[in-house]
Scaffold this motif. Structure first.
Motif, mmCIF file in Angstrom:
data_model
loop_
_atom_site.group_PDB
_atom_site.id
_atom_site.type_symbol
_atom_site.label_atom_id
_atom_site.label_comp_id
_atom_site.label_asym_id
_atom_site.label_seq_id
_atom_site.Cartn_x
_atom_site.Cartn_y
_atom_site.Cartn_z
ATOM 1 N N ASP A 132 22.365 49.568 43.141
ATOM 2 C CA ASP A 132 22.329 49.899 41.722
ATOM 3 C C ASP A 132 20.899 49.774 41.194
ATOM 4 O O ASP A 132 20.173 48.831 41.530
ATOM 5 N N HIS A 133 20.501 50.713 40.344
ATOM 6 C CA HIS A 133 19.203 50.638 39.678
ATOM 7 C C HIS A 133 19.298 49.668 38.499
ATOM 8 O O HIS A 133 20.185 49.810 37.649
ATOM 9 N N GLN A 134 18.386 48.684 38.453
ATOM 10 C CA GLN A 134 18.359 47.795 37.299
ATOM 11 C C GLN A 134 17.943 48.574 36.052
ATOM 12 O O GLN A 134 18.646 48.581 35.046
ATOM 13 N N ASP A 135 16.783 49.200 36.085
ATOM 14 C CA ASP A 135 16.401 50.124 35.021
ATOM 15 C C ASP A 135 16.979 51.479 35.385
ATOM 16 O O ASP A 135 16.670 52.031 36.446
ATOM 17 N N ARG A 136 17.779 52.033 34.526
ATOM 18 C CA ARG A 136 18.573 53.206 34.853
ATOM 19 C C ARG A 136 17.707 54.380 35.286
ATOM 20 O O ARG A 136 16.666 54.667 34.686
ATOM 21 N N PHE A 137 18.145 55.039 36.330
ATOM 22 C CA PHE A 137 17.456 56.216 36.827
ATOM 23 C C PHE A 137 17.693 57.375 35.867
ATOM 24 O O PHE A 137 18.829 57.648 35.460
ATOM 25 N N ASP A 138 16.631 58.057 35.480
ATOM 26 C CA ASP A 138 16.730 59.181 34.552
ATOM 27 C C ASP A 138 16.808 60.467 35.366
ATOM 28 O O ASP A 138 15.810 60.940 35.907
ATOM 29 N N HIS A 139 17.994 61.018 35.473
ATOM 30 C CA HIS A 139 18.171 62.217 36.287
ATOM 31 C C HIS A 139 17.460 63.424 35.682
ATOM 32 O O HIS A 139 17.060 64.342 36.412
ATOM 33 N N ASP A 140 17.311 63.446 34.362
ATOM 34 C CA ASP A 140 16.648 64.576 33.713
ATOM 35 C C ASP A 140 15.135 64.493 33.839
ATOM 36 O O ASP A 140 14.455 65.522 33.964
ATOM 37 N N ASP A 141 14.596 63.286 33.812
ATOM 38 C CA ASP A 141 13.147 63.105 33.892
ATOM 39 C C ASP A 141 12.849 61.847 34.704
ATOM 40 O O ASP A 141 12.548 60.786 34.150
ATOM 41 N N PRO A 142 12.923 61.922 36.043
ATOM 42 C CA PRO A 142 12.766 60.729 36.873
ATOM 43 C C PRO A 142 11.441 59.994 36.669
ATOM 44 O O PRO A 142 11.374 58.788 36.862
ATOM 45 N N VAL A 143 10.401 60.706 36.251
ATOM 46 C CA VAL A 143 9.103 60.065 36.082
ATOM 47 C C VAL A 143 9.130 59.052 34.940
ATOM 48 O O VAL A 143 8.356 58.095 34.922
ATOM 49 N N SER A 144 10.052 59.228 33.989
ATOM 50 C CA SER A 144 10.051 58.389 32.784
ATOM 51 C C SER A 144 10.535 56.966 33.027
ATOM 52 O O SER A 144 10.338 56.088 32.187
ATOM 53 N N GLY A 145 11.181 56.685 34.160
ATOM 54 C CA GLY A 145 11.600 55.301 34.399
ATOM 55 C C GLY A 145 12.740 55.197 35.385
ATOM 56 O O GLY A 145 13.298 56.196 35.837
ATOM 57 N N ARG B 252 12.719 53.943 38.536
ATOM 58 C CA ARG B 252 12.358 54.482 39.836
ATOM 59 C C ARG B 252 13.114 53.803 40.981
ATOM 60 O O ARG B 252 13.568 52.666 40.870
ATOM 61 N N THR B 253 13.217 54.518 42.072
ATOM 62 C CA THR B 253 13.923 54.021 43.252
ATOM 63 C C THR B 253 12.942 53.247 44.124
ATOM 64 O O THR B 253 12.379 53.767 45.084
ATOM 65 N N ILE B 254 12.716 51.996 43.728
ATOM 66 C CA ILE B 254 11.849 51.098 44.474
ATOM 67 C C ILE B 254 12.606 49.800 44.714
ATOM 68 O O ILE B 254 13.604 49.505 44.044
ATOM 69 N N GLU B 255 12.113 49.027 45.644
ATOM 70 C CA GLU B 255 12.818 47.811 46.066
ATOM 71 C C GLU B 255 13.110 46.861 44.908
ATOM 72 O O GLU B 255 14.210 46.334 44.780
ATOM 73 N N SER B 256 12.113 46.642 44.045
ATOM 74 C CA SER B 256 12.297 45.676 42.963
ATOM 75 C C SER B 256 13.253 46.173 41.890
ATOM 76 O O SER B 256 13.714 45.389 41.062
ATOM 77 N N ASN B 257 13.581 47.471 41.888
ATOM 78 C CA ASN B 257 14.492 48.013 40.888
ATOM 79 C C ASN B 257 15.877 48.297 41.454
ATOM 80 O O ASN B 257 16.705 48.901 40.793
ATOM 81 N N LEU B 258 16.129 47.852 42.682
ATOM 82 C CA LEU B 258 17.429 48.068 43.306
ATOM 83 C C LEU B 258 18.093 46.732 43.616
ATOM 84 O O LEU B 258 17.421 45.761 43.971
ATOM 85 N N TYR C 29 17.040 59.783 43.460
ATOM 86 C CA TYR C 29 18.072 58.833 43.042
ATOM 87 C C TYR C 29 18.509 57.945 44.197
ATOM 88 O O TYR C 29 18.638 56.727 44.052
ATOM 89 N N ARG C 30 18.726 58.536 45.353
ATOM 90 C CA ARG C 30 19.216 57.762 46.492
ATOM 91 C C ARG C 30 18.046 57.243 47.321
ATOM 92 O O ARG C 30 17.170 58.015 47.716
ATOM 93 N N PRO C 31 18.028 55.937 47.609
ATOM 94 C CA PRO C 31 16.943 55.403 48.438
ATOM 95 C C PRO C 31 17.096 55.858 49.878
ATOM 96 O O PRO C 31 18.194 56.188 50.335
ATOM 97 N N GLY C 32 15.976 55.893 50.595
ATOM 98 C CA GLY C 32 16.027 56.214 52.009
ATOM 99 C C GLY C 32 16.740 55.128 52.787
ATOM 100 O O GLY C 32 16.950 54.009 52.304
ATOM 101 N N ALA C 33 17.095 55.451 54.028
ATOM 102 C CA ALA C 33 17.869 54.508 54.843
ATOM 103 C C ALA C 33 17.109 53.209 55.066
ATOM 104 O O ALA C 33 17.697 52.124 55.063
ATOM 105 N N ARG C 34 15.777 53.307 55.244
ATOM 106 C CA ARG C 34 14.999 52.104 55.514
ATOM 107 C C ARG C 34 14.970 51.187 54.294
ATOM 108 O O ARG C 34 15.166 49.975 54.413
ATOM 109 N N MET C 35 14.718 51.763 53.123
ATOM 110 C CA MET C 35 14.696 50.942 51.916
ATOM 111 C C MET C 35 16.080 50.369 51.624
ATOM 112 O O MET C 35 16.219 49.204 51.249
ATOM 113 N N ALA C 36 17.123 51.184 51.798
ATOM 114 C CA ALA C 36 18.485 50.697 51.557
ATOM 115 C C ALA C 36 18.808 49.524 52.475
ATOM 116 O O ALA C 36 19.379 48.517 52.045
ATOM 117 N N GLY C 37 18.418 49.643 53.742
ATOM 118 C CA GLY C 37 18.676 48.561 54.684
ATOM 119 C C GLY C 37 17.935 47.297 54.306
ATOM 120 O O GLY C 37 18.471 46.188 54.414
#
Length: 485
Positions: A357-370, A372-378, A325-333
């Motif tokens: 904030d995640h544009q597409d909501r992070f799924d805490h129950d099933d993170p693989v489903s969508g 994701r914590t990537i640059e384009s989704n934050l 859920y939480r991005p690493g320090a490098r990605m956050a920066g």
């Protein structure tokens, strides 16, 4: 004489027309304030009915107004607050404002002065203050109203003072050409203490030949207090300056966290691309280098690493940062550096002070489903606009927030207005058209530099280290010596 009489008559007509126009403007301002307040109350009631908490219901109305009118959210917030006061606490002022008998500055003076007055005293004083406001300027309204309040309720003065002190604040806002405006409300004694300390530093810590004005000295003294050095250095340039104390060890100024986005080549003096100062916007290359000279560095390169439009499935999800859920320090920066400020329309909160904030909501129950914590989704969003986006996702406030390619974010209001915000960090961090530096003083041009520079993360890091440990004069001397080899 007739000509003079005609001119006087014409001037009287101008003044009278000026009064009429001023009154008409006040009427329109009153209507605008009332309409903003009505929209806020409407949105608040709708959202409370949908289960939004009372503390935050309706707060997005100011953002909606900002989109519709192209005004700042702070301005809309202030007018909504004023409108609520006119409707529920200051009826006489509300009527006088609506009729054009008093204007917006005098309405603000009435509201601000009577804010902490009890309901009983307010009923007695408000009509009296409004009558005064019809024939007095805002400052006189404030002074006289304060005197009346103190005379009518001397015992309550301490209570009102404490309530006013509870609203103390300090804010720093961008001004023009690399400057900032510091705005503060302090307890009276504290404010006077601060001013006297700045005055003392400006008068006693430099000699009479210091070239700065008193205002400039006090401004520099405030910074000296903030960075911990606590002392002004005299700028007279004299070796025998009477205020110089070579034996005294001055405290080292603290290195506060100031976010500046600037290319490594610009830091090293090889380019003159502008930089980005968090919360302020574009600054010139020279100022960026001055700030960086005393900064702590975090190297952010152009390569994004984990970002991808459609990431491939990962067998071991526990080791994949995209599924956390939480991005690493490098990605956050990097995300904050790219966005610069909160991505909501009209918001100027620096990205350093925002949530990611995640544009597409992070799924805490099933993170693989969508989600994701990537640059384009934050994206960088202040807490207020993070709530707005979350309520939009839950279909509880009528907003639609959509991410588009290139980090563009579209915000659509409940009434259909739309505005798209673009990142304010990218053009300054990674300019598409590099600006060659000024060649005076032996600084090389692009053709001279190119054989020796291979841009990349390692070289960028080395350039930043060169800038930290080598002064501009040392760098110029190096290039002059190289040319003479």
């Amino acid at each position: 004489m007739s000509e003079i009489a005609d001119e006087l008559a014409a001037a009287e007509e101008v003044v009278e027309r000026l009064r009429v126009v001023h009154s008409e403007i006040a009427v329109l301002q009153a209507e605008e304030t009332a309409l903003m307040t009505l929209l806020y109350e409407t949105r608040r009631a709708q959202q409370v009915e949908l289960g939004v908490g009372l503390a935050h219901a309706g707060e997005d109305a100011a953002t909606e107004i900002g989109v519709a009118l192209k005004v700042s959210q702070r301005s809309a917030d202030n007018l909504i607050g004023l409108g609520l006061g006119l409707k529920h606490r200051y009826p006489s002022a509300g009527r006088a404002f609506a009729e054009g008998r008093i204007d917006l500055p005098r309405v603000r003076a009435i509201s601000e002065t009577l804010t902490n007055v009890s309901e009983e005293l307010l009923a007695e004083l408000e009509p009296k203050v409004v009558a005064l406001a019809e024939k007095a300027d805002p400052q006189r309204v404030r002074r006289t109203a304060r005197r009346w309040i103190a005379e009518a309720d001397p015992e309550g003065q301490a209570v009102r003072r404490k309530e006013a002190e509870a609203e103390r604040y300090v804010s720093v806002n961008a001004a023009d050409n690399g400057t900032a405006v510091v705005d503060a409300v302090l307890p009276a004694a504290g404010g006077r203490t601060l001013y006297e300390r700045l005055r003392e530093m400006a008068c006693t810590q430099v000699c009479g030949e210091d070239p700065r004005t008193q205002n400039q000295r006090r401004a520099d003294a405030l910074v000296a207090l903030a960075d911990g050095s606590g002392r002004l250095s005299c700028l007279c340039g004299r070796a025998d300056c009477p205020r110089a104390d070579s034996d005294a060890e001055l405290p080292v100024a603290r290195k506060a966290l100031v976010q500046v986005g600037v290319s490594a080549e610009t830091l090293a003096g090889l380019r003159d691309n502008p930089g980005l100062l968090a919360g302020f916007g574009a600054i010139d290359a020279d100022l960026a280098r001055q700030i960086a000279r005393h900064a702590r560095f975090e190297i952010i390169t152009e390569a994004s690493g984990t970002d991808a439009a459609a990431p491939a499935p990962v067998e071991n999800a526990s080791e994949n940062t995209e599924l956390r859920y939480r991005p690493g320090a490098r990605m956050a920066g990097r995300v904050r550096a790219l966005d610069g400020i909160c991505r909501a329309p009209g918001c100027q909160v620096p990205a350093a002070d925002t949530d990611l904030d995640h544009q597409d909501r992070f799924d805490h129950d099933d993170p693989v489903s969508g989600g994701r914590t990537i640059e384009s989704n934050l994206g960088a969003r202040c807490r207020r606009h993070h709530r707005l986006k979350t309520l939009a996702d839950n279909r509880r406030n009528g907003w639609q927030v959509t991410h588009h390619p290139g980090r563009e974010v579209e915000w659509r209001t409940p009434t259909g207005d739309s505005v798209t915000t673009t990142p304010e960090g990218t053009p300054f961090l990674f300019p598409s058209e590099p600006v060659a530096p000024v060649t005076a003083g032996g600084v090389p041009d692009a053709e001279t530099i190119s054989p020796f520079i291979d841009p990349g993360p390692v070289i960028n890091g080395l350039m930043e280290m060169v800038h930290v440990y080598c002064t501009p004069s040392q760098r110029r001397a190096f290039w002059r010596a190289r040319r003479n080899m």
